[in-house]
Design an enzyme around this catalytic site. Structure first.
Site, PDB file in Angstrom:
ATOM      1  N   LYS A 101      -2.737  -2.275   8.271  1.00 34.94           N
ATOM      2  CA  LYS A 101      -2.890  -3.717   8.441  1.00 34.94           C
ATOM      3  C   LYS A 101      -1.996  -4.443   7.426  1.00 34.94           C
ATOM      4  O   LYS A 101      -1.572  -3.879   6.435  1.00 34.94           O
ATOM      5  CB  LYS A 101      -4.375  -4.083   8.257  1.00 34.94           C
TER       6      LYS A 101
ATOM      7  N   ASP B 274       0.886  -1.163   0.000  1.00 33.05           N
ATOM      8  CA  ASP B 274       0.000   0.000   0.000  1.00 33.05           C
ATOM      9  C   ASP B 274       0.921   1.209   0.000  1.00 33.05           C
ATOM     10  O   ASP B 274       1.661   1.415   0.956  1.00 33.05           O
ATOM     11  CB  ASP B 274      -0.860  -0.059   1.276  1.00 33.05           C
TER      12      ASP B 274
ATOM     13  N   TYR C 214       1.360   0.709  15.234  1.00 34.52           N
ATOM     14  CA  TYR C 214       0.387   0.454  14.175  1.00 34.52           C
ATOM     15  C   TYR C 214       0.628   1.399  13.002  1.00 34.52           C
ATOM     16  O   TYR C 214       0.588   2.612  13.151  1.00 34.52           O
ATOM     17  CB  TYR C 214      -1.048   0.621  14.693  1.00 34.52           C
TER      18      TYR C 214
END
Ligand code: 13P
Ligand code: 13P
Ligand code: MG
Ligand code: MG
Length: 367
Positions: free
Chosen positions: A233, A11, A230
């Site tokens: 994902k 991504d 984080y």
């Protein structure tokens, strides 16, 4: 002919948060492969799922080839440049290292590779998921390769009579690859005991016990373990050879009719059912639901056929409705209980700060 299939996914930016990469970004990645990959690869195909771009490359360089991994890394850098120029969200999101060093593993992109001598006919499936982690494939792989309730070939085909070998990796172990090999059917209950925990034990590969041939390979990287916080994902990719000594394409696809609950969804912090979608679908409701796409190909001397979009069929419309219902049912309870992931999964995000802040406000009541 001996070939390698490599799928490398990242991504590197998307429109409206984490919904879909722009056409210009995709074009830049594709053109980079077309121009710089000429001497190196035999063929390639680019697809997107949610905000992720997956590159399927065929070549003869073997697995973990520095040249192939660098080609993909540089293509994603070209995409990142466009993402910055267009003001896309999360430009370069999955490129976690400042520079390429040897192999994309551990640098952010997800990778799955299969190396084999081509059979007379060589059909295979490419899976790409968004808004979830590698454990999302555990249940469908278990059912598709080890359960005759889904894989009728385990009963009907002598080519699968001996079952399969599963290699499972403990993704919590970051010092080295901690792996275990389990043979089904003998080790079926042991396999189920591990796969119960999708956030820790993840299927890395599967091979045929009849022929020893590699059947499946999945990406297992967890971005939180690389970044320590984080950053998005993992959004895993996977390659599966089908037919003959492997399950039929339809047997591998069948378990996706469940729409099983996986980790991911909004901010990578929730539980949601996995929705099978057509390739190039965008993400939507509550940054989800978690998505999976599947393209089927045949390959000959490294040359790919056009793909079949496996979830582009009226049957899957019905499944998507079911999955939408399952999404809404769990979403109704917001942050409460199983709707949100347990603390161990969230502690890579901002909640740690909140807990620290609340700590001094707790008091022990005097009896
Ligand atoms: P193979 O045994 O050649 O894989 O074919 C089985 C089949 O077509 C299942 O649908
Ligand atoms: P991605 O990992 O797909 O970028 O999603 C991140 C996120 O937090 C969505 O809410
Ligand atoms: Mg994103
Ligand atoms: Mg994504």
């Amino acid at each position: 002919m001996r070939i390698t299939l490599s799928v490398i996914k990242a991504d590197v930016g998307s429109i409206d948060g984490h919904l879909k990469p722009s056409a210009e970004l995709v074009k830049a990645v594709k053109e980079h492969i077309q121009q710089k990959g000429k001497e190196l690869i035999i063929d390639f195909y680019l697809t997107t799922t949610g905000d992720d771009v997956a590159l399927l490359l065929t070549h003869t360089q073997g697995k973990d080839s520095e040249k192939i991994h660098k080609l993909a890394w540089d293509a994603f850098l070209a995409g990142t440049k466009v993402a910055r120029k267009q003001g896309l969200y999360g430009a370069g999101q999955d490129l976690l290292a400042d520079s390429f060093s040897g192999n994309v593993k551990g640098l952010g992109p997800a990778v799955a590779e299969l190396e084999f001598e081509e059979r007379e006919n060589e059909p295979f499936l490419l899976f790409a998921a968004d808004k979830t982690d590698p454990g999302a494939y555990n249940l469908p792989l278990y059912l598709g390769f080890a359960d005759p309730m889904y894989n009728s070939g385990l009963i009907l085909s002598p080519k699968m009579s001996k079952g399969f070998k599963f290699t499972v990796i403990d993704v919590n172990c970051t010092t080295a690859d901690r792996v275990i090999e389990l043979n089904v059917p003998e080790d079926l209950y042991d396999l189920a005991s591990l796969l119960r925990d999708n956030e820790r034990y993840v299927i890395e590969s599967i091979s045929s016990r009849n022929t020893g041939e590699p059947a499946a390979a999945a990406s297992t990287c967890r971005l939180r373990n690389i970044a320590g916080k984080y950053v998005g994902k993992d959004d895993p990719v996977m390659l599966i050879r089908v037919q003959g000594e492997f399950p039929a394409a339809g047997e591998v696809l069948a378990p996706y009719s469940i729409g099983h609950y996986v980790a991911g969804f909004m901010r990578g912090s929730h539980t949601g059912p996995l929705m099978p979608v057509t390739s190039r679908s965008a993400t939507s409701f509550f940054d989800g639901p978690p998505l999976v796409s599947c393209l089927g190909f045949c390959v000959r001397e490294g040359r790919l056929t056009e793909p079949v979009d496996c979830f582009d069929h009226p049957f899957w419309d019905y499944v998507r409705e079911k999955v939408s219902r399952k999404s809404l049912e769990l979403r109704e309870q917001g942050f409460s209980g199983p709707a949100m992931l347990p603390y161990a999964e969230l502690e890579y995000g901002g909640i740690v700060e909140k807990m620290k802040m609340l700590e001094p406000r707790f008091r022990l009541r005097k009896k």
